[in-house]
Design a protein around this motif. Structure first.
Motif, PDB file in Angstrom:
ATOM      1  N   TYR A 194      61.233  13.426  26.505  1.00 23.27           N
ATOM      2  CA  TYR A 194      61.802  12.333  27.537  1.00 23.27           C
ATOM      3  C   TYR A 194      60.449  11.819  27.782  1.00 23.27           C
ATOM      4  O   TYR A 194      60.253  10.504  28.352  1.00 23.27           O
ATOM      5  N   TYR A 199      71.718   8.267  30.260  1.00 25.23           N
ATOM      6  CA  TYR A 199      70.646   7.943  29.374  1.00 25.23           C
ATOM      7  C   TYR A 199      71.412   7.361  27.868  1.00 25.23           C
ATOM      8  O   TYR A 199      70.951   6.104  27.223  1.00 25.23           O
ATOM      9  N   LEU A 253      64.994  12.879  33.944  1.00 20.97           N
ATOM     10  CA  LEU A 253      65.338  13.731  33.068  1.00 20.97           C
ATOM     11  C   LEU A 253      64.199  14.682  32.849  1.00 20.97           C
ATOM     12  O   LEU A 253      64.097  15.793  32.518  1.00 20.97           O
ATOM     13  N   TYR A 292      71.925  16.871  35.603  1.00 21.98           N
ATOM     14  CA  TYR A 292      71.015  16.760  34.517  1.00 21.98           C
ATOM     15  C   TYR A 292      72.016  16.271  33.302  1.00 21.98           C
ATOM     16  O   TYR A 292      71.550  15.380  32.648  1.00 21.98           O
ATOM     17  N   ASN A 346      62.705  19.303  25.594  1.00 26.18           N
ATOM     18  CA  ASN A 346      63.270  17.842  26.216  1.00 26.18           C
ATOM     19  C   ASN A 346      62.488  17.257  27.185  1.00 26.18           C
ATOM     20  O   ASN A 346      62.433  16.034  27.133  1.00 26.18           O
ATOM     21  N   GLN A 396      71.890  12.561  31.489  1.00 28.95           N
ATOM     22  CA  GLN A 396      71.703  12.552  30.243  1.00 28.95           C
ATOM     23  C   GLN A 396      72.897  11.805  29.557  1.00 28.95           C
ATOM     24  O   GLN A 396      72.695  11.028  28.716  1.00 28.95           O
TER      25      GLN A 396
END
Length: 569
Positions: A119, A84, A103, A77, A115, A81
């Motif tokens: 996302y 991204y 994500l 994860y 989150n 991130q």
């Protein structure tokens, strides 16, 4: 075909060709999603491109992807991130969408709703701009599910219908599968378990084992939904068949899926009549062991909380109070990732999303009106524009008011569900215990009541009628106690009554009135007679466990004396 693509990639490396110019992001994604592509081949891909500045984001994504494959979801994860953060602004929209897709599902699966919302909205906006229909469907699913979690059914259904239409237009079978999942969850929340079951079965019939899943085994997750629904329907036979089917691949599942399996197994044993508390205890403790091995994200919902409470209740009922206290303490010290501020922010995000959709529709309406107005004279166009503006203002005002009222309604409903026992509409166990902690003092009385022979009622007249008995008895108790007294369902057929500012004589009067009113209830079956055994004590200690243990002991003395009695300390 995908193995050939990997071979080509390796050949390109050997001949020193530039990776970015020879293979597209789409081909890389297709390759790594293939379960036949080995970890070694993905590692080789990473080594091929990680020193290229142009392919930095792709390399970081592949590292995160590989961690997910190895079930290290927390590090995966974090790596995604980072990927991204680096891909934004580089116009590699397909890679950006794929990262957001991963994500979004990781955050949602582990309860990081804030989150997950961010996302999913970002993925939908990007996908609509680039016409990525598959990603729009996936984002709509998460958004719709999130609205359901906050008890806002209308926008959830709207998104689900959009998802279904888009799925049929693009022949996307998975989209139709996700639509039935949403409808199943919605009916489950509404406690219409037969409709929920039908939609989950429709979803299972659509399921394709070749679909890619970000986390865990999708087929196993589908079975869990069916198990949960069958338990809701009190169909322990079908639930047991599904649990047996799921157990076959248990050793091949990741620890988080194993945790879910053992949790539902424990629920199954507790729903048997009578409950098999020892097997349930073993299952719940096995679930905690599995969860301890799962490398889930840091902001995950504390799934062990409910298991701690279940184990505490089992040990309390078994008389092993030291272990019960240990699990109650563990539950109390759980830290929830979503604070009230986070929940408020999520409400606000959902409301903003709804208003944005409304504004987009109104903008389209205004554009159409302008095109039509050009056909008329200037004066008429001015008048029409004024009318349209007034209509828009009125509609926006109505929508804003409705959105606010829906939000308040959802908040109130969410709170009510969190403190109320669904069957008897009294306080649930956690809430009555919270009130007990707040009200405990030497002037407070405690009544613990257990319906006599309730198992025989279920066995003789069925569980549906047994539920009717519990609802009628709880209503009778409400009408028998004082205005300031507090009633809650302690568990099964047990009820807990708190009597603030009560003398021992007042406690006895209330207890005897409750006993007599239950005894005189008239039922549809002439052979049925309901009675209750009641234990009464004052709060001689500031320790709720000690007071409850005393009340429980007195209640069992009432049963041993012949039932249908009130025993006071």
């Amino acid at each position: 075909m995908k193995k050939i693509i990997v071979f080509i990639l390796l050949a390109l490396l050997a001949s020193h060709l530039t990776f970015a110019n020879e293979i597209s992001t789409e081909e890389v994604i297709e390759t790594i999603r293939d379960s036949n592509t080995s970890n070694e081949e993905i590692t080789y891909l990473i080594q091929t491109i990680e020193n290229s500045e142009e392919q930095k984001s792709l390399a970081q994504f592949l590292k995160g992807f590989l961690m997910l494959r190895n079930q290290d979801y927390n590090q995966g994860y974090l790596s995604l991130q980072e990927a991204y953060n680096t891909v934004q602004g580089k116009n590699d929209f397909e890679l950006e969408a794929e990262i957001l897709y991963h994500l979004m599902y990781i955050a949602f699966e582990y309860g990081d709703i804030t989150n997950a919302l961010n996302y999913s909205q970002a993925l939908k906006e990007l996908s609509e701009a680039q016409s990525y229909s598959d990603y729009i469907i996936e984002a709509d699913f998460i958004l719709s599910y999130t609205f359901l979690l906050y008890y806002d059914t209308d926008p959830a259904l709207t998104l689900a219908e959009e998802l279904l239409v888009l799925s049929k237009e693009n022949h996307n079978q998975k989209g139709e599968y996700l639509y039935h999942i949403i409808l199943g969850v919605m009916y489950k929340f509404e406690q219409d378990y037969d409709k929920a079951l039908n939609h989950f079965l429709d979803a299972k019939n659509l399921y394709d084992e070749h679909w890619y899943s970000v986390i865990g085994n999708e087929s196993f997750t589908m079975n869990l939904a069916l198990i949960s629904t069958q338990l809701n329907r009190d169909n322990t036979y079908e639930a047991n068949l599904l649990l047996t089917e799921s157990k076959k691949n248990l050793l091949n599942l990741n620890p988080y899926d194993q945790f879910n399996y053992y949790s539902y197994l424990g629920d199954y044993y507790m729903q048997l009549q009578p409950p098999n508390e020892n097997e349930a205890r073993i299952a719940y403790e096995a679930s905690l062991i599995a969860l301890s091995k799962a490398k889930i994200i840091d902001k995950a919902y504390p799934y062990e909380y409910d298991t701690y409470l279940s184990l505490a209740q089992i040990y309390n009922h078994l008389g092993q109070y030291d272990k019960a206290v240990k699990y109650y303490e563990k539950a109390i010290h759980i830290s929830f990732p979503d604070s009230n501020k986070d929940i408020e922010q999520n409400f606000a995000t959902l409301e903003t999303y709804k208003m944005k959709s409304i504004n987009e529709q109104m903008t389209l309406l205004e554009s159409l009106n302008r095109l039509n107005a050009e056909k008329f004279q200037l004066a008429r166009r001015f008048i029409i524009g004024m009318i349209v503006s007034i209509v828009v203002l009125v509609l926006l005002s109505i929508f804003a008011i409705k959105a606010y009222l829906n939000k308040r309604k959802a908040e109130a409903l969410l709170y009510k569900h969190s403190i109320t026992d669904a069957l008897t509409q009294t306080y649930n166990r956690s809430k009555i215990m919270e009130l007990f902690e707040k009200n405990i003092d030497q002037h407070c009385g405690v009544i613990l009541l257990d319906l006599d022979n309730f198992k025989n009622i279920n066995d003789t007249y069925g569980h549906v009628f047994g539920d009717h008995v519990l609802k009628t008895v709880s209503s009778t108790i409400k009408n028998s106690i004082r205005t300031d007294d507090i009633l809650g369902r302690y568990g099964g057929e047990e009820f807990l009554i708190l009597l603030p500012n009560a003398t021992i004589q007042e406690m006895m009067l209330v207890g005897e009135r409750v006993r007599k009113n239950i005894e005189t209830l008239v039922w549809e079956y002439d052979s049925l007679k309901t009675t209750a055994s009641i234990g009464i004590t004052d709060c001689f200690s500031s320790n709720t466990d000690e007071v409850l243990h005393k009340a429980d002991t007195l209640m069992y003395q009432a049963k041993h004396k012949g039932k249908n009695q009130v025993v006071c300390y």
